[in-house]
Design a protein around this motif. Structure first.
Motif: not given
Length: 583
Positions: A29-34, A373-380, A572-575
């Motif tokens: 698992r990732p350490p947070g979100a990007a 426009t574009h956006f990218s997300i990875i969560d925890a 950020r280390p959230v989620g």
């Protein structure tokens, strides 16, 4: 063990593993979100949703909606988009197609002037240029199918920003001046953009109370809040009052499509990307599988660029003739994405000489606008979203339906409205991309995932037909070991088969490399150069937004294109307790 053997063994192991295992090793698992997006307010809103217990898909709804408020120049509820999603719990990738569709009345004949010539103004401005919007349906579908939070929560930041306002930035004000004559034709548009008595100026607080109301109805009633009832009625009345022909029935019948992503391998990576009606995934598969025949990192810059350009040339030729909405035309996807087909194309490339495009039979290739426009997300939890959305040209059609705040797209120009007649960017399309009622127009939007045993990356960009080549260069950058911010900042160049020239950003090639490419027979079009009969290459292109998860040290990275001063990429280390889909 040499590099080739190592890559072969890694590819074999990946092929044998199920997707959920090979993608971030299932238990990691990732350490947070990007999050990386084209506006800091959208990025912050995405984190707000994650902190409220949402997952990457809820955050995608939030970021998309906020961009629809703060980037009317590029996207909005009156446009459409593609959502490439990965659910970490199931290991499933899905492509949500929320592309606009053609109104039934918008036949090719509608875009002819009285003398039979093509009516360019009707194709790009006002009611006939607009397709039935898809983005609101996409937001509802993603939230209800993959999210954890109700729309009332995920849309709250966009509603707040639309009502309270945000500061006008330079690109928004400059774009308005470029489209001002068209924007001010329509009373609904004047109500929004001249509400203070003057056009938007840098630093002004830009409020959109009607758009806030439309978003509230979408949050309360889901699909019906936009496609039926008050908003639908005002949209149809607004379009038809300006001479268009929309119906309540075709609005109510709009649906998103879930499609299987294009999936292929490049060196040690699995690439997951956009299927038709995007042209991007098939073109990426062709280009990268062609390039897999060479060790690019062992070549000098001239030779490497030459081979990349030749792969672009061949993929864009096929794009022209074979690609369209797969619900309406037969797309030979299996053939076009085959490694054997790529090997055949590779064999036509002379390693020391440019191939004149006229030797690859055909006409010119369709192009799309740069204002997307574009956006990218990875969560925890390892969920991820790559989302590209658009209204086509600057401020779309220029038409806001009165009382809705919804600025409509001008995506009809992305059809081949008349075969062989150039669109707004001087290029052409053919029968596979001809309009038909309910048909989706061809797109270059290319949201993409990259997965290897060491890294996971999410990327995409605006940029019209250059989207595909910018994503290609981003993939090559990640493969070369660059981090997310370095990938977002990479210099860019492009070839689209016709016209037969390499276009490049300022500084993309140093003088020796440029001369070396000319010596191989390439024609270059550099910034400010009008000598080749084109508009001249832009000084900067695109607005690439990318995030990465480095499994080797379990760290996150975010890259926001430095060409865009209001963009934002952050980790950020959230989620850590959120994720998965709703129960």
């Amino acid at each position: 063990m040499n590099r080739i053997l190592s890559l072969f063994l890694a590819a074999a192991l990946l092929a044998a593993a199920p997707l959920s295992a090979r993608d971030a090793r299932a238990d990691a698992r990732p350490p947070g979100a990007a999050i990386a997006s084209a506006h800091a307010l959208a990025t912050e809103a995405g984190f707000e949703t994650l902190e409220a217990g949402g997952n990457a898909f809820d955050a995608a709804v939030t970021v998309s909606a906020v961009l629809s408020v703060v980037e009317p120049i590029s996207s909005g509820l009156g446009g459409g988009g593609f959502f490439l999603l990965h659910d970490a719990r199931s290991g499933r990738d899905v492509f949500v197609d929320a592309r606009e569709t053609a109104p039934a009345a918008a036949t090719s004949e509608r875009y002819l002037a009285a003398d039979g010539s093509f009516d360019r103004d009707r194709a790009i401005n006002g009611p006939w240029s607009a397709g039935i919007p898809g983005l609101p349906a996409g937001l509802v579908h993603v939230a209800q199918t993959y999210g954890r939070l109700p729309l009332s929560v995920s849309l709250a930041p966009a509603i707040r920003i639309a009502r309270e306002g945000f500061p006008v930035y330079e690109r928004m004000a400059r774009g308005y001046e470029m489209r001002r004559e068209v924007m001010e034709r329509y009373p609904g548009t004047r109500e929004v953009f001249l509400a203070g008595g003057a056009p938007p100026r840098v630093g002004d607080l830009f409020r959109q109370p009607d758009l806030a109301r439309t978003l509230e109805l979408l949050a309360q009633h889901g699909h019906d809040g936009f496609y039926r009832g008050e908003v639908a009625r005002k949209l149809v009345e607004g379009v038809n009052a300006e001479g268009g022909q929309w119906t309540l029935e075709e609005l109510a019948s709009y649906t998103v499509k879930e499609r299987e992503p294009v999936r292929f391998r490049y060196r040690g990576w699995e690439i997951v990307t956009a299927p038709p009606p995007s042209s991007g995934g098939i073109a990426l598969a062709q280009m990268l599988q062609i390039l897999q025949g060479w060790e690019l990192d062992r070549l000098d810059e001239v030779q490497r660029t030459h081979l990349v350009v030749e792969s672009m040339r061949r993929a864009y030729r096929d794009r022209t003739f074979h690609l369209g909405d797969p619900d309406f035309v037969k797309v030979p996807q299996r053939l076009l994405t085959s490694p054997d087909y790529a090997a055949g194309l590779r064999a036509t490339i002379h390693p020391a000489r440019a191939t004149p495009s006229e030797l690859l039979s055909g006409e010119a290739t369709p192009l799309e606008d740069e204002d997307t426009t574009h956006f990218s997300i990875i969560d925890a939890q390892g969920n991820r979203a790559a989302v590209t959305q658009t209204v086509n040209l600057l401020y779309g059609s220029g038409l806001v339906a009165p009382g809705t705040g919804v600025l409509l797209n001008n995506e009809m120009d992305d059809f081949a409205l008349r075969p062989g007649i150039p669109n707004a960017f001087g290029v052409m399309g053919y029968d596979a991309n001809a309009p038909a009622p309910g048909k989706r127009m061809l797109s270059s939007m290319t949201p993409t995932f990259m997965v290897s045993p060491e890294r996971v990356a999410v990327l995409g960009t605006p940029g019209g037909s250059r989207i595909i080549t910018m994503v290609l260069l981003g993939i090559l950058g990640y493969d070369a070991g660059l981090d997310a911010q370095a990938v977002a900042a990479l210099p860019r160049y492009h070839h689209q088969w016709m016209p037969d020239r390499i276009q490049a950003e300022a500084g993309a090639f140093d003088p020796d490399v440029a001369q070396g490419l000319r010596d191989l027979g390439h024609t270059l079009q550099l910034p400010g150069d009008e000598a080749e009969g084109g508009r001249g290459s832009s000084h900067v292109w695109g607005n690439l937004q990318t995030v990465e998860w480095r499994l080797s040290d379990n760290s996150l990275g975010a890259g926001s294109d430095p060409r865009n001063p209001v963009g934002s990429g952050a980790t950020r280390p959230v989620g850590a307790a959120a994720g998965g889909r709703r129960d």
